[in-house]
Write a protein that holds these residues in place. Structure first.
Motif, PDB file in Angstrom:
ATOM      1  N   GLU A  58      47.182  23.587  74.225  1.00 24.23           N
ATOM      2  CA  GLU A  58      46.311  22.919  73.254  1.00 24.23           C
ATOM      3  C   GLU A  58      44.972  22.545  73.887  1.00 24.23           C
ATOM      4  O   GLU A  58      43.919  22.628  73.266  1.00 24.23           O
ATOM      5  N   GLN A  59      44.987  22.139  75.163  1.00 25.38           N
ATOM      6  CA  GLN A  59      43.774  21.730  75.863  1.00 25.38           C
ATOM      7  C   GLN A  59      43.116  22.873  76.631  1.00 25.38           C
ATOM      8  O   GLN A  59      42.097  22.681  77.280  1.00 25.38           O
ATOM      9  N   ARG A  60      43.767  24.027  76.550  1.00 26.38           N
ATOM     10  CA  ARG A  60      43.241  25.239  77.193  1.00 26.38           C
ATOM     11  C   ARG A  60      42.970  25.017  78.676  1.00 26.38           C
ATOM     12  O   ARG A  60      41.874  25.228  79.188  1.00 26.38           O
ATOM     13  N   LEU A  92      53.240  18.597  68.714  1.00 29.56           N
ATOM     14  CA  LEU A  92      54.107  18.262  69.841  1.00 29.56           C
ATOM     15  C   LEU A  92      55.317  17.428  69.416  1.00 29.56           C
ATOM     16  O   LEU A  92      56.455  17.746  69.789  1.00 29.56           O
ATOM     17  N   LYS A 141      47.487  24.069  63.858  1.00 26.76           N
ATOM     18  CA  LYS A 141      47.151  22.671  64.149  1.00 26.76           C
ATOM     19  C   LYS A 141      47.979  22.200  65.352  1.00 26.76           C
ATOM     20  O   LYS A 141      48.811  21.295  65.266  1.00 26.76           O
ATOM     21  N   TRP A 142      47.750  22.848  66.493  1.00 22.58           N
ATOM     22  CA  TRP A 142      48.608  22.649  67.647  1.00 22.58           C
ATOM     23  C   TRP A 142      48.649  21.205  68.128  1.00 22.58           C
ATOM     24  O   TRP A 142      49.686  20.726  68.601  1.00 22.58           O
ATOM     25  N   GLU A 143      47.518  20.495  68.039  1.00 22.20           N
ATOM     26  CA  GLU A 143      47.470  19.143  68.584  1.00 22.20           C
ATOM     27  C   GLU A 143      48.391  18.177  67.850  1.00 22.20           C
ATOM     28  O   GLU A 143      48.732  17.118  68.367  1.00 22.20           O
ATOM     29  N   LYS A 144      48.811  18.537  66.634  1.00 20.51           N
ATOM     30  CA  LYS A 144      49.667  17.659  65.840  1.00 20.51           C
ATOM     31  C   LYS A 144      51.148  18.037  65.904  1.00 20.51           C
ATOM     32  O   LYS A 144      51.978  17.388  65.280  1.00 20.51           O
ATOM     33  N   HIS A 186      52.259  13.155  60.515  1.00 18.21           N
ATOM     34  CA  HIS A 186      51.226  14.188  60.668  1.00 18.21           C
ATOM     35  C   HIS A 186      51.191  15.096  59.436  1.00 18.21           C
ATOM     36  O   HIS A 186      50.124  15.437  58.916  1.00 18.21           O
ATOM     37  N   TRP A 238      52.866  22.660  76.246  1.00 19.79           N
ATOM     38  CA  TRP A 238      52.192  22.533  74.953  1.00 19.79           C
ATOM     39  C   TRP A 238      50.784  21.959  75.112  1.00 19.79           C
ATOM     40  O   TRP A 238      49.824  22.446  74.522  1.00 19.79           O
ATOM     41  N   LEU A 239      50.660  20.913  75.936  1.00 18.54           N
ATOM     42  CA  LEU A 239      49.362  20.280  76.159  1.00 18.54           C
ATOM     43  C   LEU A 239      48.403  21.219  76.880  1.00 18.54           C
ATOM     44  O   LEU A 239      47.196  21.227  76.594  1.00 18.54           O
TER      45      LEU A 239
END
Length: 377
Positions: A73-75, A164, A159-162, A200, A69-70
């Protein structure tokens, strides 16, 4: 103020500790880089989660999910080197520590896990797959459930960063929906992530630019009030195991007791051999009575292990049902209040249909402790 956090803290079992350790392990992994000390500590702490909650042998799955996931999100590419080291340290600790004392921990734990996996094949009723989503609404708060599950909308908004924390909880729900039991306690380790996901969602929908921000604020307020109310109700709950034993000893200091919860009640006896587990055949009960075991304590645990069908929260074994329905008890203790009885049932759920039928059709006496004098039956 999640009611489940309050409940598991008061219960004095391992769930509160495994929740803390799981959160620590996740923190150390997510906020570490490379293969340094934090990564090692994260894997080691996660192995402690397994030793406090054997079901979490699958815990590395959530770390792998977090890494994927990270990376999205962080590409960035997935750090396979970190993952491999993490998994090696985790399972290395599991089997090295489990191998102490002739490997008894590993032998007993894995034998039980394989037994439960075998049992799971008979628990495929479609309603069981709604167990864990139902618990969010029933055991926490309806509005909290809305906040948590509305996080799905954040996936539509990318809103991928939220997301996880939400994905960790959903993964736990999905994986344990295939287990033999669907006990609410299986969600304990991810409760902090459930709270994060709800927060979130609340933050997103109550932002000034959102169209329904006032409604979102109302939902948050109602959620907090409902959570606080249930938490207070749980802090006021208690059990009567000790009172039941003290009552018997006040009449007969040398009493010998048969019980459906002997492990707990033995804590209140000067001689733990004075209490034995209730047998499952009438002939064995009569034999114990002839040996001087005069008192029978029936508590809600009977609906787990002493049912005629073998399934939890179905009618009791014939002779126990006859005693309970037709014999006047020496004393009745109120024992579990409504909040605690609901938790007791859903924490031991193996069939949601039976559990809900038991709860919906219950009378207050189902949470009681009843004491019978076998010489008067």
């Amino acid at each position: 103020i999640l009611p489940s956090h309050v409940f598991y803290s008061r219960l004095g079992m391992q769930e509160a500790l495994s929740t803390f350790l799981f959160l620590c392990a996740f923190y150390l992994y997510v906020f570490s880089r490379g293969t340094g000390l934090r990564l090692f500590a994260s894997a080691l702490v996660l192995s402690f989660v397994f030793f406090t909650n054997y079901r979490m042998i699958i815990a590395p799955v959530y770390v792998i999910l977090a890494e994927i996931w990270l990376s999205l999100e962080q590409r960035r590419p997935i750090d396979l080197r970190r993952l491999v080291w993490f998994v090696l340290v985790f399972y290395g600790a599991v089997f090295c520590i489990g191998g102490i004392n002739g490997g008894q921990n590993t032998y007993v734990t894995f034998a039980w896990m394989f037994h439960q996996a075998d049992q799971a094949s008979g628990q495929r009723h479609w309603l069981n797959f709604f167990s864990f989503p139902y618990y969010v609404f029933a055991l926490e708060n309806f509005f909290f459930g809305l906040m948590f599950f509305s996080s799905f909308y954040l996936t539509l908004r990318k809103k991928w960063e939220k997301l996880l924390p939400w994905m960790v909880v959903i993964a736990q729900m999905a994986l344990f929906s295939f287990a033999a039991e669907k006990g609410a306690r299986y969600m304990c380790v991810v409760l902090p992530f459930m709270a994060m996901a709800a927060a979130h969602s609340a933050s997103f929908f109550s932002a000034p630019e959102q169209r329904f921000k006032k409604a979102a604020v109302v939902v948050v307020a109602l959620s907090l009030l409902g959570l606080a109310g249930k938490s207070v109700e749980l802090t006021r709950s208690g059990t009567d195991y000790g009172e039941a034993v003290r009552y018997i000893l006040s009449m007969d200091p040398q009493a010998r007791i048969i019980s459906t919860q002997p492990l707990v009640e033995a804590l209140y006896l000067p001689n733990e051999r004075a209490i034995v587990e209730c047998p499952k055949e009438l002939s064995s009960l009569l034999a114990l009575s002839d040996q001087g075991y005069r008192y029978l304590i029936l508590d809600p645990q009977a609906y787990i292990s002493w049912t005629s069908s073998g399934q939890r929260f179905t009618p009791l074994l014939g002779f126990l049902a006859l005693i309970r329905e037709n014999v006047l008890p020496l004393r009745i203790f109120p024992h579990l209040n409504e909040a605690f009885l609901t938790r007791f049932v859903l924490d031991h759920n193996e069939n949601l249909r039976n559990s809900l039928r038991f709860l919906n059709g219950r009378d207050p006496s189902l949470g009681e402790i009843r004491i019978y004098d076998l010489t008067k039956i």
